[in-house]
Scaffold this motif. Structure first.
Motif, PDB file in Angstrom:
ATOM      1  N   PHE A 118       0.838  -1.199   0.000  1.00 25.77           N
ATOM      2  CA  PHE A 118       0.000   0.000   0.000  1.00 25.77           C
ATOM      3  C   PHE A 118       0.874   1.251   0.000  1.00 25.77           C
ATOM      4  O   PHE A 118       1.950   1.285   0.628  1.00 25.77           O
ATOM      5  CB  PHE A 118      -0.899   0.032   1.236  1.00 25.77           C
ATOM      6  CG  PHE A 118      -1.908  -1.076   1.289  1.00 25.77           C
ATOM      7  CD1 PHE A 118      -3.036  -1.054   0.485  1.00 25.77           C
ATOM      8  CD2 PHE A 118      -1.718  -2.157   2.139  1.00 25.77           C
ATOM      9  CE1 PHE A 118      -3.964  -2.074   0.526  1.00 25.77           C
ATOM     10  CE2 PHE A 118      -2.636  -3.189   2.200  1.00 25.77           C
ATOM     11  CZ  PHE A 118      -3.766  -3.162   1.385  1.00 25.77           C
ATOM     12  N   LYS A 119       0.404   2.285  -0.663  1.00 24.20           N
ATOM     13  CA  LYS A 119       1.005   3.601  -0.532  1.00 24.20           C
ATOM     14  C   LYS A 119       0.245   4.354   0.553  1.00 24.20           C
ATOM     15  O   LYS A 119      -0.971   4.191   0.688  1.00 24.20           O
ATOM     16  CB  LYS A 119       0.967   4.347  -1.860  1.00 24.20           C
ATOM     17  CG  LYS A 119       1.839   3.696  -2.924  1.00 24.20           C
ATOM     18  CD  LYS A 119       1.815   4.478  -4.220  1.00 24.20           C
ATOM     19  CE  LYS A 119       2.714   3.818  -5.260  1.00 24.20           C
ATOM     20  NZ  LYS A 119       2.699   4.551  -6.555  1.00 24.20           N
ATOM     21  N   LEU A 120       0.974   5.172   1.314  1.00 17.90           N
ATOM     22  CA  LEU A 120       0.414   5.781   2.518  1.00 17.90           C
ATOM     23  C   LEU A 120       0.486   7.304   2.434  1.00 17.90           C
ATOM     24  O   LEU A 120       1.542   7.867   2.126  1.00 17.90           O
ATOM     25  CB  LEU A 120       1.177   5.296   3.761  1.00 17.90           C
ATOM     26  CG  LEU A 120       1.414   3.782   3.888  1.00 17.90           C
ATOM     27  CD1 LEU A 120       2.181   3.478   5.169  1.00 17.90           C
ATOM     28  CD2 LEU A 120       0.097   3.008   3.850  1.00 17.90           C
ATOM     29  N   ALA A 121      -0.636   7.956   2.735  1.00 14.99           N
ATOM     30  CA  ALA A 121      -0.690   9.423   2.718  1.00 14.99           C
ATOM     31  C   ALA A 121      -1.400   9.930   3.958  1.00 14.99           C
ATOM     32  O   ALA A 121      -2.244   9.248   4.536  1.00 14.99           O
ATOM     33  CB  ALA A 121      -1.411   9.924   1.466  1.00 14.99           C
ATOM     34  N   ILE A 122      -1.043  11.128   4.360  1.00 21.55           N
ATOM     35  CA  ILE A 122      -1.710  11.823   5.464  1.00 21.55           C
ATOM     36  C   ILE A 122      -2.476  13.005   4.898  1.00 21.55           C
ATOM     37  O   ILE A 122      -1.970  13.732   4.032  1.00 21.55           O
ATOM     38  CB  ILE A 122      -0.682  12.306   6.510  1.00 21.55           C
ATOM     39  CG1 ILE A 122      -0.110  11.120   7.302  1.00 21.55           C
ATOM     40  CG2 ILE A 122      -1.289  13.335   7.461  1.00 21.55           C
ATOM     41  CD1 ILE A 122       1.036  11.490   8.218  1.00 21.55           C
ATOM     42  N   ILE A 123      -3.710  13.198   5.387  1.00 24.95           N
ATOM     43  CA  ILE A 123      -4.508  14.387   5.078  1.00 24.95           C
ATOM     44  C   ILE A 123      -4.814  15.057   6.405  1.00 24.95           C
ATOM     45  O   ILE A 123      -5.506  14.483   7.250  1.00 24.95           O
ATOM     46  CB  ILE A 123      -5.810  14.024   4.345  1.00 24.95           C
ATOM     47  CG1 ILE A 123      -5.509  13.220   3.076  1.00 24.95           C
ATOM     48  CG2 ILE A 123      -6.606  15.281   4.008  1.00 24.95           C
ATOM     49  CD1 ILE A 123      -6.749  12.683   2.384  1.00 24.95           C
ATOM     50  N   SER A 124      -4.303  16.274   6.625  1.00 24.60           N
ATOM     51  CA  SER A 124      -4.334  16.860   7.967  1.00 24.60           C
ATOM     52  C   SER A 124      -4.707  18.337   7.957  1.00 24.60           C
ATOM     53  O   SER A 124      -4.290  19.090   7.069  1.00 24.60           O
ATOM     54  CB  SER A 124      -2.953  16.694   8.623  1.00 24.60           C
ATOM     55  OG  SER A 124      -2.933  17.280   9.906  1.00 24.60           O
ATOM     56  N   ASN A 125      -5.438  18.743   8.990  1.00 24.97           N
ATOM     57  CA  ASN A 125      -5.824  20.145   9.195  1.00 24.97           C
ATOM     58  C   ASN A 125      -4.698  20.937   9.841  1.00 24.97           C
ATOM     59  O   ASN A 125      -4.888  21.565  10.882  1.00 24.97           O
ATOM     60  CB  ASN A 125      -7.068  20.224  10.095  1.00 24.97           C
ATOM     61  CG  ASN A 125      -8.348  20.081   9.314  1.00 24.97           C
ATOM     62  OD1 ASN A 125      -8.344  19.896   8.113  1.00 24.97           O
ATOM     63  ND2 ASN A 125      -9.478  20.153  10.013  1.00 24.97           N
ATOM     64  N   TYR A 154     -10.080  23.250   5.240  1.00 27.45           N
ATOM     65  CA  TYR A 154      -9.987  22.340   6.382  1.00 27.45           C
ATOM     66  C   TYR A 154     -11.033  21.233   6.269  1.00 27.45           C
ATOM     67  O   TYR A 154     -12.124  21.432   5.712  1.00 27.45           O
ATOM     68  CB  TYR A 154     -10.238  23.107   7.693  1.00 27.45           C
ATOM     69  CG  TYR A 154      -9.164  24.119   8.035  1.00 27.45           C
ATOM     70  CD1 TYR A 154      -7.997  23.727   8.688  1.00 27.45           C
ATOM     71  CD2 TYR A 154      -9.326  25.472   7.717  1.00 27.45           C
ATOM     72  CE1 TYR A 154      -7.009  24.652   9.016  1.00 27.45           C
ATOM     73  CE2 TYR A 154      -8.345  26.405   8.041  1.00 27.45           C
ATOM     74  CZ  TYR A 154      -7.189  25.979   8.689  1.00 27.45           C
ATOM     75  OH  TYR A 154      -6.222  26.904   8.997  1.00 27.45           O
ATOM     76  N   LYS A 155     -10.686  20.065   6.795  1.00 27.19           N
ATOM     77  CA  LYS A 155     -11.698  19.025   6.959  1.00 27.19           C
ATOM     78  C   LYS A 155     -12.786  19.538   7.896  1.00 27.19           C
ATOM     79  O   LYS A 155     -12.485  20.282   8.809  1.00 27.19           O
ATOM     80  CB  LYS A 155     -11.047  17.760   7.560  1.00 27.19           C
ATOM     81  CG  LYS A 155      -9.994  17.131   6.666  1.00 27.19           C
ATOM     82  CD  LYS A 155      -9.430  15.839   7.245  1.00 27.19           C
ATOM     83  CE  LYS A 155      -8.504  16.091   8.414  1.00 27.19           C
ATOM     84  NZ  LYS A 155      -7.836  14.855   8.881  1.00 27.19           N
ATOM     85  N   PRO A 156     -14.044  19.164   7.664  1.00 31.13           N
ATOM     86  CA  PRO A 156     -14.527  18.111   6.770  1.00 31.13           C
ATOM     87  C   PRO A 156     -14.911  18.578   5.373  1.00 31.13           C
ATOM     88  O   PRO A 156     -15.630  17.859   4.678  1.00 31.13           O
ATOM     89  CB  PRO A 156     -15.761  17.607   7.511  1.00 31.13           C
ATOM     90  CG  PRO A 156     -16.336  18.841   8.130  1.00 31.13           C
ATOM     91  CD  PRO A 156     -15.131  19.656   8.554  1.00 31.13           C
ATOM     92  N   SER A 157     -14.451  19.740   4.919  1.00 35.40           N
ATOM     93  CA  SER A 157     -14.862  20.237   3.619  1.00 35.40           C
ATOM     94  C   SER A 157     -14.401  19.294   2.512  1.00 35.40           C
ATOM     95  O   SER A 157     -13.347  18.657   2.608  1.00 35.40           O
ATOM     96  CB  SER A 157     -14.299  21.639   3.373  1.00 35.40           C
ATOM     97  OG  SER A 157     -12.904  21.575   3.170  1.00 35.40           O
ATOM     98  N   ARG A 158     -15.166  19.221   1.456  1.00 35.77           N
ATOM     99  CA  ARG A 158     -14.803  18.366   0.328  1.00 35.77           C
ATOM    100  C   ARG A 158     -13.540  18.885  -0.353  1.00 35.77           C
ATOM    101  O   ARG A 158     -12.800  18.115  -0.986  1.00 35.77           O
ATOM    102  CB  ARG A 158     -15.960  18.251  -0.669  1.00 35.77           C
ATOM    103  CG  ARG A 158     -16.322  19.508  -1.400  1.00 35.77           C
ATOM    104  CD  ARG A 158     -17.571  19.351  -2.280  1.00 35.77           C
ATOM    105  NE  ARG A 158     -17.469  18.231  -3.180  1.00 35.77           N
ATOM    106  CZ  ARG A 158     -18.338  17.216  -3.198  1.00 35.77           C
ATOM    107  NH1 ARG A 158     -19.360  17.200  -2.366  1.00 35.77           N
ATOM    108  NH2 ARG A 158     -18.194  16.236  -4.060  1.00 35.77           N
TER     109      ARG A 158
END
Length: 233
Positions: A118-125, A154-158
């Motif tokens: 798997f490739k791993l990514a972070i999505i962060s505020n 910022y999350k939770p925005s699309r």
């Protein structure tokens, strides 16, 4: 629910509370701020007020930087609780974030997931400069880091999720998102329709009443078992 569909190319992660010990670090920083004021308010009670102001500011337009959001939310929380604010309070909080360590099982589990292809990514505020200190503690297994600073949302925005997927070059069927925040990440999973595993670390955060994630784990090291059950490892 089950993990269904094709094997994901990418696993995307929320950072704080999922990989990094956010609550523990935040309470420690909040204790320092409250100690200055001499207040008897419990850190958790203060953080509930701070979080409310923080999430409101993150939805405001034009986009505010992470440091602006933190400073304004702290000032608003201090005012609401009749506490004296100090310009240094925000620096105490933001400077502590990059030093927060991962949960004990995280680095080994990321290694297992990476070894499985798997490739791993972070999505962060957060912002690039702050999260770099946390990513440096994750064993070199993270392939991409997408922040609110990059997405200007910022999350939770699309917007932040769609920015992340476009940056990586994937669409919803090619990922599973792994997260600890019901009211940020799971709201987005519900609204945008991507597969999600919720890490419920017993913080008291409640699941959404109108949405169930594909799987629920108490810690990250349960995730490889879920992926194995789905035939992906």
């Amino acid at each position: 629910m089950a993990l269904i569909g094709s094997r994901p190319d990418w696993l995307t992660f929320d950072c704080y509370g999922t990989l990094i010990q956010w609550d523990e670090g935040l309470i420690s920083a909040t204790n320092r701020i409250l100690a200055r004021t001499g207040s008897s308010i419990e850190p958790q009670a203060f953080l509930e007020v701070f979080d409310r102001h923080e999430h409101s500011l993150e939805r405001s337009r034009p986009h505010l930087s992470f440091k602006e959001v933190t400073a304004k939310a702290l000032e608003a929380a201090m005012t609401e609780l009749s506490l004296p604010s100090d310009p240094n309070d925000a620096a105490i909080l933001t400077s502590s974030i990059g030093k927060m360590p991962p949960f004990p099982e995280v680095v080994a589990t990321l290694g297992r997931l990476k070894a499985a292809g798997f490739k791993l990514a972070i999505i962060s505020n957060t912002v690039d400069a702050i999260i770099a200190g946390n990513v440096a503690q994750l064993g070199g297994y993270i392939d991409r880091v997408i922040t609110a600073q990059q997405a200007q949302a910022y999350k939770p925005s699309r917007e932040i999720f769609e920015y992340a997927w476009a940056s990586i070059g994937i669409d919803k069927p090619q990922l599973v998102h792994i997260c600890a925040s019901p009211h940020l990440d799971l709201v987005a999973a519900r609204d945008l329709g991507f597969r999600a595993i919720w890490i419920d670390r017993g913080t008291g955060r409640k699941p959404l009443p109108d949405y169930s994630p594909n799987k629920v784990a108490a810690a990250l090291d349960q995730v490889p078992g879920f992926l194995s059950e789905a035939g992906w490892m």
